[in-house]
Design an enzyme around this catalytic site. Structure first.
Site, PDB file in Angstrom:
ATOM      1  N   SER A  98       0.808  -1.237   0.000  1.00 13.60           N
ATOM      2  CA  SER A  98       0.000   0.000   0.000  1.00 13.60           C
ATOM      3  C   SER A  98       0.828   1.267   0.000  1.00 13.60           C
ATOM      4  O   SER A  98       0.563   2.183   0.773  1.00 13.60           O
ATOM      5  CB  SER A  98      -0.882   0.045   1.257  1.00 13.60           C
ATOM      6  N   CYS A 112       2.994   6.535  -7.049  1.00 12.43           N
ATOM      7  CA  CYS A 112       2.902   7.770  -7.817  1.00 12.43           C
ATOM      8  C   CYS A 112       3.598   8.931  -7.116  1.00 12.43           C
ATOM      9  O   CYS A 112       3.903   9.947  -7.736  1.00 12.43           O
ATOM     10  CB  CYS A 112       1.439   8.121  -8.061  1.00 12.43           C
ATOM     11  N   THR A 130      -8.904 -15.233 -15.366  1.00  8.72           N
ATOM     12  CA  THR A 130      -7.914 -15.573 -16.387  1.00  8.72           C
ATOM     13  C   THR A 130      -8.367 -16.856 -17.083  1.00  8.72           C
ATOM     14  O   THR A 130      -9.441 -17.385 -16.793  1.00  8.72           O
ATOM     15  CB  THR A 130      -6.529 -15.809 -15.757  1.00  8.72           C
ATOM     16  N   ILE A 151      -8.504 -18.326 -10.947  1.00  7.92           N
ATOM     17  CA  ILE A 151      -7.399 -17.355 -10.879  1.00  7.92           C
ATOM     18  C   ILE A 151      -7.835 -16.084 -11.621  1.00  7.92           C
ATOM     19  O   ILE A 151      -8.210 -16.129 -12.787  1.00  7.92           O
ATOM     20  CB  ILE A 151      -6.086 -17.902 -11.480  1.00  7.92           C
ATOM     21  N   ALA A 187      -7.164 -11.717 -12.262  1.00  8.86           N
ATOM     22  CA  ALA A 187      -6.060 -10.752 -12.326  1.00  8.86           C
ATOM     23  C   ALA A 187      -6.586  -9.348 -12.620  1.00  8.86           C
ATOM     24  O   ALA A 187      -7.601  -9.179 -13.310  1.00  8.86           O
ATOM     25  CB  ALA A 187      -5.051 -11.168 -13.395  1.00  8.86           C
TER      26      ALA A 187
HETATM   27  C1  LIG Z   1       7.248   6.077 -10.162  1.00  9.93           C
HETATM   28  C2  LIG Z   1       5.829   5.829 -10.537  1.00  9.93           C
HETATM   29  C3  LIG Z   1       4.972   6.897 -10.708  1.00  9.93           C
HETATM   30  C4  LIG Z   1       3.645   6.674 -11.073  1.00  9.93           C
HETATM   31  N1  LIG Z   1       2.813   7.758 -11.213  1.00  9.93           N
HETATM   32  C5  LIG Z   1       1.527   7.539 -11.549  1.00  9.93           C
HETATM   33  C6  LIG Z   1       0.632   8.627 -11.647  1.00  9.93           C
HETATM   34  O1  LIG Z   1       1.010   9.779 -11.400  1.00  9.93           O
HETATM   35  N2  LIG Z   1      -0.659   8.387 -12.004  1.00  9.93           N
HETATM   36  C7  LIG Z   1      -1.097   7.115 -12.246  1.00  9.93           C
HETATM   37  O2  LIG Z   1      -2.270   6.937 -12.548  1.00  9.93           O
HETATM   38  N3  LIG Z   1      -0.274   6.069 -12.152  1.00  9.93           N
HETATM   39  C8  LIG Z   1       1.023   6.242 -11.809  1.00  9.93           C
HETATM   40  N4  LIG Z   1       1.848   5.171 -11.695  1.00  9.93           N
HETATM   41  C9  LIG Z   1       1.330   3.833 -12.007  1.00  9.93           C
HETATM   42  C10 LIG Z   1       0.579   3.191 -10.848  1.00  9.93           C
HETATM   43  O3  LIG Z   1       1.353   3.219  -9.709  1.00  9.93           O
HETATM   44  C11 LIG Z   1       0.222   1.784 -11.243  1.00  9.93           C
HETATM   45  O4  LIG Z   1      -0.614   1.835 -12.376  1.00  9.93           O
HETATM   46  C12 LIG Z   1      -0.506   1.002 -10.175  1.00  9.93           C
HETATM   47  O5  LIG Z   1       0.212   0.998  -8.983  1.00  9.93           O
HETATM   48  C13 LIG Z   1      -0.746  -0.426 -10.656  1.00  9.93           C
HETATM   49  O6  LIG Z   1      -1.334  -1.195  -9.662  1.00  9.93           O
HETATM   50  P1  LIG Z   1      -1.056  -2.760  -9.596  1.00  9.93           P
HETATM   51  O7  LIG Z   1      -1.781  -3.251  -8.427  1.00  9.93           O
HETATM   52  O8  LIG Z   1      -1.359  -3.344 -10.913  1.00  9.93           O
HETATM   53  O9  LIG Z   1       0.506  -2.882  -9.421  1.00  9.93           O
HETATM   54  P2  LIG Z   1       1.431  -2.280  -8.277  1.00  9.93           P
HETATM   55  O10 LIG Z   1       0.761  -1.179  -7.562  1.00  9.93           O
HETATM   56  O11 LIG Z   1       2.737  -1.991  -8.909  1.00  9.93           O
HETATM   57  O12 LIG Z   1       1.562  -3.484  -7.279  1.00  9.93           O
HETATM   58  C14 LIG Z   1       2.122  -4.700  -7.683  1.00  9.93           C
HETATM   59  C15 LIG Z   1       2.859  -5.316  -6.529  1.00  9.93           C
HETATM   60  O13 LIG Z   1       2.962  -6.693  -6.748  1.00  9.93           O
HETATM   61  C16 LIG Z   1       4.191  -7.140  -6.227  1.00  9.93           C
HETATM   62  N5  LIG Z   1       4.520  -8.412  -6.858  1.00  9.93           N
HETATM   63  C17 LIG Z   1       4.802  -8.649  -8.158  1.00  9.93           C
HETATM   64  N6  LIG Z   1       5.057  -9.950  -8.351  1.00  9.93           N
HETATM   65  C18 LIG Z   1       4.933 -10.545  -7.139  1.00  9.93           C
HETATM   66  C19 LIG Z   1       5.097 -11.883  -6.694  1.00  9.93           C
HETATM   67  N7  LIG Z   1       5.423 -12.836  -7.532  1.00  9.93           N
HETATM   68  N8  LIG Z   1       4.886 -12.135  -5.400  1.00  9.93           N
HETATM   69  C20 LIG Z   1       4.547 -11.163  -4.532  1.00  9.93           C
HETATM   70  N9  LIG Z   1       4.412  -9.882  -4.904  1.00  9.93           N
HETATM   71  C21 LIG Z   1       4.603  -9.594  -6.198  1.00  9.93           C
HETATM   72  C22 LIG Z   1       5.131  -6.036  -6.575  1.00  9.93           C
HETATM   73  O14 LIG Z   1       6.260  -6.057  -5.705  1.00  9.93           O
HETATM   74  C23 LIG Z   1       4.265  -4.793  -6.390  1.00  9.93           C
HETATM   75  O15 LIG Z   1       4.467  -4.212  -5.124  1.00  9.93           O
HETATM   76  C24 LIG Z   1       3.185   5.362 -11.297  1.00  9.93           C
HETATM   77  C25 LIG Z   1       4.045   4.280 -11.130  1.00  9.93           C
HETATM   78  C26 LIG Z   1       5.349   4.505 -10.748  1.00  9.93           C
HETATM   79  C27 LIG Z   1       6.254   3.340 -10.578  1.00  9.93           C
HETATM   80  C1  LIG Z   2      -5.595   2.530   0.588  1.00  6.14           C
HETATM   81  C2  LIG Z   2      -6.006   1.217  -0.043  1.00  6.14           C
HETATM   82  C3  LIG Z   2      -5.647   0.100   0.853  1.00  6.14           C
HETATM   83  C4  LIG Z   2      -7.486   1.205  -0.382  1.00  6.14           C
HETATM   84  O1  LIG Z   2      -8.273   1.329   0.713  1.00  6.14           O
HETATM   85  P1  LIG Z   2      -9.869   1.308   0.562  1.00  6.14           P
HETATM   86  O2  LIG Z   2     -10.366   0.950   1.875  1.00  6.14           O
HETATM   87  O3  LIG Z   2     -10.319   0.474  -0.584  1.00  6.14           O
HETATM   88  O4  LIG Z   2     -10.191   2.799   0.131  1.00  6.14           O
HETATM   89  P2  LIG Z   2     -10.660   4.034   0.995  1.00  6.14           P
HETATM   90  O5  LIG Z   2      -9.973   4.130   2.301  1.00  6.14           O
HETATM   91  O6  LIG Z   2     -10.557   5.183   0.089  1.00  6.14           O
HETATM   92  O7  LIG Z   2     -12.197   3.716   1.334  1.00  6.14           O
HETATM   93  C5  LIG Z   2     -13.074   3.526   0.310  1.00  6.14           C
HETATM   94  C6  LIG Z   2     -14.348   2.904   0.861  1.00  6.14           C
HETATM   95  O8  LIG Z   2     -14.990   3.771   1.770  1.00  6.14           O
HETATM   96  C7  LIG Z   2     -16.308   4.066   1.331  1.00  6.14           C
HETATM   97  N1  LIG Z   2     -16.561   5.442   1.707  1.00  6.14           N
HETATM   98  C8  LIG Z   2     -15.712   6.486   1.538  1.00  6.14           C
HETATM   99  N2  LIG Z   2     -16.264   7.584   2.052  1.00  6.14           N
HETATM  100  C9  LIG Z   2     -17.457   7.231   2.561  1.00  6.14           C
HETATM  101  C10 LIG Z   2     -18.485   7.936   3.239  1.00  6.14           C
HETATM  102  N3  LIG Z   2     -18.363   9.224   3.513  1.00  6.14           N
HETATM  103  N4  LIG Z   2     -19.579   7.280   3.607  1.00  6.14           N
HETATM  104  C11 LIG Z   2     -19.705   5.971   3.342  1.00  6.14           C
HETATM  105  N5  LIG Z   2     -18.761   5.250   2.726  1.00  6.14           N
HETATM  106  C12 LIG Z   2     -17.651   5.888   2.336  1.00  6.14           C
HETATM  107  C13 LIG Z   2     -16.299   3.802  -0.133  1.00  6.14           C
HETATM  108  O9  LIG Z   2     -17.581   3.510  -0.604  1.00  6.14           O
HETATM  109  C14 LIG Z   2     -15.365   2.629  -0.215  1.00  6.14           C
HETATM  110  O10 LIG Z   2     -16.026   1.463   0.219  1.00  6.14           O
HETATM  111  P3  LIG Z   2     -16.460   0.320  -0.802  1.00  6.14           P
HETATM  112  O11 LIG Z   2     -15.287   0.044  -1.682  1.00  6.14           O
HETATM  113  O12 LIG Z   2     -16.844  -0.799   0.054  1.00  6.14           O
HETATM  114  O13 LIG Z   2     -17.625   0.918  -1.540  1.00  6.14           O
HETATM  115  C15 LIG Z   2      -5.393   1.018  -1.443  1.00  6.14           C
HETATM  116  O14 LIG Z   2      -5.945   1.983  -2.320  1.00  6.14           O
HETATM  117  C16 LIG Z   2      -3.950   1.209  -1.474  1.00  6.14           C
HETATM  118  O15 LIG Z   2      -3.194   0.315  -1.137  1.00  6.14           O
HETATM  119  N6  LIG Z   2      -3.510   2.418  -1.897  1.00  6.14           N
HETATM  120  C17 LIG Z   2      -2.153   2.782  -1.930  1.00  6.14           C
HETATM  121  C18 LIG Z   2      -1.463   2.250  -3.187  1.00  6.14           C
HETATM  122  C19 LIG Z   2      -1.934   2.887  -4.437  1.00  6.14           C
HETATM  123  O16 LIG Z   2      -3.127   3.022  -4.672  1.00  6.14           O
HETATM  124  N7  LIG Z   2      -0.947   3.251  -5.288  1.00  6.14           N
HETATM  125  C20 LIG Z   2      -1.247   3.856  -6.536  1.00  6.14           C
HETATM  126  C21 LIG Z   2      -1.613   5.276  -6.366  1.00  6.14           C
HETATM  127  S1  LIG Z   2      -0.246   6.186  -5.678  1.00  6.14           S
END
Ligand SMILES: Cc1cc2nc3c(=O)[nH]c(=O)nc-3n(C[C@H](O)[C@H](O)[C@H](O)COP(=O)(O)OP(=O)(O)OC[C@H]3O[C@@H](n4cnc5c(N)ncnc54)[C@H](O)[C@@H]3O)c2cc1C
Ligand SMILES: CC(C)(COP(=O)(O)OP(=O)(O)OC[C@H]1O[C@@H](n2cnc3c(N)ncnc32)[C@H](O)[C@@H]1OP(=O)(O)O)[C@@H](O)C(=O)NCCC(=O)NCCS
Ligand SMILES: Cc1cc2nc3c(=O)[nH]c(=O)nc-3n(C[C@H](O)[C@H](O)[C@H](O)COP(=O)(O)OP(=O)(O)OC[C@H]3O[C@@H](n4cnc5c(N)ncnc54)[C@H](O)[C@@H]3O)c2cc1C
Ligand SMILES: CC(C)(COP(=O)(O)OP(=O)(O)OC[C@H]1O[C@@H](n2cnc3c(N)ncnc32)[C@H](O)[C@@H]1OP(=O)(O)O)[C@@H](O)C(=O)NCCC(=O)NCCS
Lengths: 548, 548
Positions: free
Chosen positions: B38, B42, B270, B275, B277
């Protein structure tokens, strides 16, 4: 072809320029009773504030520019005083002289004028102003700079009233706002408007609601309210709404309807042949209900002006109605809305549901994220989106614009999670508040969550419901419901036995998110649970006197 | 019910939390090979820049928090090394030990990994980095703080490459960007990307395009380009794109498609039963074309994670495809896009038309308005909106979000003028750039205007067209076409005789608005005229070497 246009600002001048683009040869005369055309009405309050520094910036186009570029015959200081629809002429009063111009087609875009409420002593007061145009703002500025008022009273807390309250406050004047409706910004719903009341108070603006001003005494030095209160003031702004500028139309036998709005067909033609009308003066159809409504906003006026030019040039155009998307900045907060509000839906007897979500304007982990409260009003059966309102510091416009677009596209609640917005840390979140509103609304529609609204809480408690606050002790210490048990969300699984099983449980947290999580846990453990929509933060904003 | 999730970030963790909300009793195990789950992928470039100051801000959730709140069994440092789809088990490698977990349902959200191009000498260099996760950023920060590089080379000018170019520049490092494609940001169109090239150069970032890096010499101190150029550097970032992390899936016999993307059905299953994805690793349908595509963006990954949780819980959900709405800030400019670009449409053989408009982010008369260039790509017959791109300082996100919503709502060019956006001076204009793009596009569709694109100008001139610039002399003095006659728009009616009648006239101004006005005048006077879409400002941005 000779086209005469009455009113030379938003609707009228947009029509004139488009007409010229479509027809290089037409004779186009624009009659404007005021000294200026094409001015920025919407900028007037910002000029009072000093934000727009140059008065000339308010004058978007001059008659000379419009002549050079568009070969328009623009006549300021020329009031149309009478229309003869049979002879097809308009009588014009200009610099004390009267003359007549003939038309093949006549377009009315006379706008709306400030409504003047029946207040005793108004005529005797020399410090009462309204704000519609440049001469008005000149008068206000002259008074404000010469008389240096210390106290100002704004009567009417609509958009213009609040913009002016802020502008006057920026000038160091102590401002009191009086509003007859139960809350400021009567076109928004109470709990959303409450955020603005709070912001006004935070900026030392006094807010009095649910009371009207009934008299002005001491030549304007005292305002008397309905409740007998006397308030000292040096300056009074009347901003209790506007009404269609319809007298010329009525005199010409043109049909008017609801609140005096000029009736037009889809092609903007009035009941009198060859006379068309657009802008604030006309009745339009509300997009969702198709009911007649008056909308005094620049964007529809501009659009209608262009459309009627197309109609007059033989192109197929239709007035498809208006949503009434509106926005106002009040100090550091912005509030906006689109579509219908709760009051309108109640009046129509429409069944609707509401959800409030809170989300950051951009990624929370990126510096300076601020909170947006977004309210969605929808049909719980079909998912039709009726309206939305949002308040916050940044990014409010963007969310309401997206939802306004969704409504025009007849997207439903089910589509909101599917919207793919621009996301990078400085701009949004991977789940934008608009997506989130869709998720939360869908959960209600699908029975995954049940909620109650802030105004229903007390009745639930009276009927024996149990209030559970799942925030952390630190948050609770900063403000809390009088009667609520506190179990922090992350301990709820262990401490669930403390929650009574034979009562309806209302869960609350700060925004409604954690209480939703609690609701899901409890529900799956056999509890009857409802989420307090908007939770404590909303409740304390709209009912600050009821919390501790 | 036992669900195992591979990948604990955007898609994987969104699925895990939603699964828990829907099913309090399921056993949910999240396997993550890296040390963190988590985290804010980005945000990584902004941490390098120092904008995000605290490393801990990148860690949105920890395993402990996820356990307390969601009863999730989150296992960092646990790599899934093998799937046995018959036994329904996953082999896990953690801290040097291997064990097996059984699943009822398995979800893959392994993301995408940086593509490593075949560059000689890569292995020997100790200063070459890629950026995908927190350990990567730790390595970069360690190198940058310890070795204090003075020069950096960013190979690949996509979104991450440019964010990193800016971040490194913010740290005082002299940055060179090398891109194999003809322009930076290859997913956008050339003339729009040109605004970013200009902004990079304005900020002393060197930009080399149309050339690839072929070798690294001197243990990373020199980069050799295809054209033989040798460039000194202290630091190298490889950011030439990503590829689906598919090895585990392929080993398990799961079908993959285009560029290795994991194939899934509408329910994310898939080719192997039980499975599923989501995320960067899967193939999705492009919303408009319904063709397979790879989209590596956080918003779709999060949405898919939630949807697959619903599917696994028996709720009806479908993957409706993605638009690929994307945005990046590069110094003071922001560029964003949604839908299809010109290159994609050409590949598909789709007939399309383009219009560029310029408009202010908010009312021009309100202080600090900045310009947005908005490009709309549409079907000239039906008005279907294929895509849009915008660049500017402020408000770019808002316009692209509205258009992305319009596309999802299947609104057409005809609907864009009808969109009613929030308007008050600090937020927009009565005719928003999005409305304006609709007007301009409609004019093309209805034959009111004809345009040519910047890349067509030279051929037109070769074929004998006459170029007329209707800007004012002051503007012309600041930059002009080599061969153009100048008649300021406001004198054109008097001076029309100077314009030759027997040639095609191409009109240009600064943005395309005044030249459109000139086009209308000339057309109605019998001239054959085309408007240079985007006009001089666009031309000089994309072809600075051709203007004077
Ligand atoms: C530097 C950077 C900047 C970005 N900026 C933006 C942005 O500004 N806006 C935007 O929309 N998107 C951005 N992205 C893209 C965005 O982060 C991804 O699209 C998104 O996180 C994809 O989600 P995901 O769950 O598919 O993969 P990820 O969030 O990458 O998660 C995949 C995870 O799976 C793990 N994993 C892989 N293989 C295995 C395995 N075999 N066993 C256990 N774990 C494994 C990896 O370690 C990784 O942590 C950015 C990405 C990067 C790297
Ligand atoms: C944070 C993370 C664990 C997701 O958590 P999440 O619990 O799904 O998301 P949120 O904390 O935003 O909560 C959303 C939930 O709250 C509910 N909710 C939000 N505000 C609410 C409100 N005011 N009243 C009622 N429900 C509400 C939404 O409906 C949603 O629930 P649902 O999916 O069951 O409908 C996951 O997004 C994560 O790992 N993020 C970090 C990584 C990542 O996204 N990287 C790429 C971008 S940098
Ligand atoms: C202070 C203020 C702030 C505002 N802020 C906003 C905002 O932030 N956002 C927004 O969307 N809208 C705003 N509005 C509303 C917006 O300005 C109007 O909706 C819009 O101008 C209406 O266009 P119109 O052409 O119908 O009328 P107007 O633009 O008002 O033009 C009508 C013109 O007709 C002239 N006229 C009337 N009768 C005659 C006659 N008999 N002969 C000759 N001329 C005549 C009037 O003098 C007037 O100049 C604001 C309005 C005001 C007054
Ligand atoms: C300014 C005013 C005269 C309108 O002028 P306008 O010529 O209609 O509007 P613009 O200058 O924005 O030009 C729009 C035209 O240029 C075209 N255009 C804009 N950019 C273009 C481009 N890059 N390429 C081609 N055409 C372009 C549009 O299609 C439109 O033409 P169309 O209507 O024939 O389709 C009128 O709006 C006015 O009086 N405004 C001030 C008052 C007011 O609106 N008050 C309320 C708000 S404060």
């Amino acid at each position: 072809m000779k086209i005469v246009i009455i009113g030379g600002v938003a609707g009228g001048m947009s029509a004139a320029t488009r007409l010229r683009r479509l027809n290089e040869e037409a004779e186009i005369i624009v009659l404007e009773k005021g000294p200026y055309v094409s001015f920025a009405n919407c900028g007037l309050p910002y000029y009072v504030a000093g934000e727009i520094e140059e008065r000339s910036d308010l004058l978007v186009q001059t008659p000379e520019q419009l002549k050079a570029r568009f070969k328009l015959d623009v006549r300021p200081n020329s009031e149309a005083t009478k229309i003869d629809p049979v002879a097809k002429t308009v009588e014009v009063l200009s610099n004390g002289e009267t003359y007549t111009v003939a038309y093949d087609q006549l377009l009315l875009s006379p706008g709306a004028k400030p409504f003047i409420p029946p207040i005793d002593g108004l005529a005797a007061a020399k410090n009462v102003f309204t704000l519609r145009n440049v001469p008005d703002v000149d008068q206000i500025m002259q008074f404000v700079t010469k008389e240096a008022p210390k106290k100002a009273m704004v009567i009417g807390a609509g958009f213009i009233g609040l913009e002016m309250a802020e502008s006057l406050a920026h000038r160091g004047i102590a401002v009191t706002v009086v509003e007859k409706a139960p809350h400021v910004l009567p076109t928004l719903d109470e709990e959303m408007a409450a955020y603005i009341t709070k912001e006004l108070k935070r900026n030392q603006v006094e807010v009095i609601t649910g009371v009207s001003a009934t008299a002005i005494e001491d030549a304007g030095k005292t305002v008397v309210l309905e409740n007998g209160q006397h308030i000292d003031t040096d300056f009074i702004l009347l901003s209790v709404g506007v009404q269609p500028e319809n007298s010329l139309a009525i005199d010409a036998g043109i049909q008017t309807g609801l609140r005096g709005g000029i009736m037009v067909d889809e092609r903007y033609e009035t009941s009198v042949k060859d006379i068309y009308a657009v802008g604030d003066a006309i009745l339009v159809k509300q997009f969702s209900t198709q009911q007649d409504t008056l909308i005094s906003l620049a964007s529809p006026a501009n659009r209608q002006g262009r459309q009627v030019a197309d109609v007059l040039s033989g192109l197929a155009r239709k007035n498809l109605g208006s949503l009434g998307t509106a926005i106002v900045r009040v100090f550091n907060k912005t509030i906006a809305s689109t579509g219908l509000n709760e009051r309108q839906l109640q009046l129509e007897g429409t069944n609707y549901q509401v959800v409030h979500v809170q989300g950051k304007n951009h990624a929370g982990y990126y510096p300076n994220a601020t909170m947006i409260v977004l309210k969605l009003i929808f049909n719980p059966k079909t998912g039709e989106i009726y309206g939305a309102q949002a308040v916050g510091e940044e990014g409010v416009d963007k969310r309401i614009d997206s939802i306004a677009t969704a409504i025009k596209g007849r997207l439903t609640v089910q589509d909101l999670p599917e919207l793919e917005f621009t996301y990078a840390p400085p701009f949004g979140s991977a789940k934008d508040p608009v997506n989130m509103a869709g998720y939360a609304a869908l959960n209600l529609m699908e029975g995954i969550s049940e909620s109650i609204q802030w105004h229903e809480l007390n009745q639930y408690l009276v009927n024996g419901a149990f209030l559970l606050d799942v925030r952390n002790p630190g948050e609770v210490a900063n403000g809390r419901f009088e009667k609520a048990m506190n179990i922090p969300l992350d301990s709820l699984r262990e401490r669930m036995a403390e929650v009574p099983k034979n009562q309806t449980i209302i869960v609350s947290c700060q925004s409604g998110l954690r209480s939703y999580l609690a609701e899901r846990m409890l529900k799956q453990n056999g509890y009857q649970v409802k989420n307090l929509d908007g939770a404590f933060s909303l409740y304390e904003t709209v009912r600050p006197e009821e919390v501790m």
